[in-house]
Design a protein around this motif. Structure first.
Motif, PDB file in Angstrom:
ATOM      1  N   MET A  52     -51.696 -48.721 -10.757  1.00 25.43           N
ATOM      2  CA  MET A  52     -52.999 -49.099  -9.700  1.00 25.43           C
ATOM      3  C   MET A  52     -54.180 -48.803 -10.716  1.00 25.43           C
ATOM      4  O   MET A  52     -55.155 -49.701 -10.681  1.00 25.43           O
TER       5      MET A  52
ATOM      6  N   VAL B  84     -49.149 -54.672  -8.365  1.00 24.08           N
ATOM      7  CA  VAL B  84     -49.200 -52.945  -8.898  1.00 24.08           C
ATOM      8  C   VAL B  84     -47.132 -52.447  -8.787  1.00 24.08           C
ATOM      9  O   VAL B  84     -46.596 -52.517  -9.812  1.00 24.08           O
TER      10      VAL B  84
ATOM     11  N   SER C 208     -45.569 -51.497 -11.963  1.00 29.16           N
ATOM     12  CA  SER C 208     -44.932 -50.243 -11.448  1.00 29.16           C
ATOM     13  C   SER C 208     -43.762 -49.655 -11.947  1.00 29.16           C
ATOM     14  O   SER C 208     -43.330 -48.728 -12.940  1.00 29.16           O
TER      15      SER C 208
END
Length: 282
Positions: free
Chosen positions: A222, A231, A235
């Motif tokens: 983020m 994201v 991630s």
């Protein structure tokens, strides 16, 4: 450097090391996918609460001397996850208070059970290993690796197939319900998947460090990306990289697996935060 890679290649010849790395990658991938949703839904701390429930259930299984603790740990964790995520506004005890009470209660009950009905002569070692992770990740059998792979594949498949609906439920549950999406079902689905991931991650990082595995990759992504899809992808990449790096360092240097992985996550988060600030000020 060549000596490092030669030593690593020697370690990789052992099947238990390969099993550990495969399981670590699968668990970290699933954790990162659900971590983005939990952070956005303000349920970041639920991983910690459920991991303590898993610890309590694992303690009960140890006291009963069951050959497989999964029969108790998984159902107990799933039930608590459903109660926490699917109660909605009808709950008399709300969000963070319910998680805190469940977390502390399960942790205390688990330790009390192990202390009173000692399943082994090394209680401190057993408790420490369960809370902070132990070398059990390096003693996985082929059957356990296959079970982890199957559960991980199911989690990823469900996430991909239900991506649009999970996206809607994550950002605006009220609007999603108004458009005809069965939000209760998807909250139930999330609860079950989260419980499965928590149980899978217990052997990797221990119950006290699971939240880091869920939260840090999402927070790092983020700092760099804005869209939900990007994201999620970033991630997953960060989570797998940190887990691989942490496990390799742990195997080579003899450090605790869970703590080393979390340290790698912290370093990447700091780097991503610094990069995010640099981009913002340009």
């Amino acid at each position: 450097m060549s000596e490092f890679f030669e030593t690593l290649r020697t370690y990789l010849e052992f099947s238990f090391v390969r099993y550990a790395l495969i399981t670590g990658i699968l668990v970290s991938l699933c954790s990162s996918l659900l971590g983005v949703i939990l952070v956005l839904k303000r349920f970041s701390y639920i991983g910690d609460g459920l991991s303590h429930v898993a610890f309590g259930a694992m303690s009960l299984a140890a006291v009963l001397r069951l050959t497989s603790s999964m029969a108790i740990v998984l159902p107990a964790t799933v039930i608590c996850a459903v109660l926490l995520l699917c109660g909605g506004q009808k709950r008399k005890i709300k969000g963070d208070a319910a998680i805190a009470m469940l977390s502390v209660g399960s942790l205390a009950a688990g330790y009390l059970l192990m202390h009173i009905f000692s399943p082994s002569t090394n209680i401190s070692g057993d408790v420490c290993g369960t809370l902070f992770g132990s070398t059990s990740i390096l003693t996985l059998t082929k059957g356990e690796v296959i079970a982890s792979a199957v559960m991980s594949a199911v989690v990823v498949l469900v996430y991909v197939l239900c991506y649009n609906r999970l996206f809607s439920v994550t950002f605006d549950e009220t609007f999603a319900k108004a458009t005809g999406i069965h939000t209760e079902f998807y909250n139930l689905l999330l609860a079950v998947i989260i419980a499965v991931i928590i149980v899978l991650a217990m052997n990797l990082v221990g119950s006290l460090l699971i939240s880091a595995l869920v939260i840090f990759p999402a927070m790092s992504a983020m700092r760099l990306c804005k869209s939900f899809r990007l994201v999620t992808v970033v991630s997953a990449v960060i989570s797998v990289f940190c887990t691989l790096a942490g496990m390799i360092v742990s195997i080579m240097a003899g450090t605790p697996v869970g703590a080393t992985i979390v340290l790698a996550d912290i370093i990447i988060f700091a780097l991503c935060s610094a990069c995010g600030l640099c981009v913002k000020h340009k």
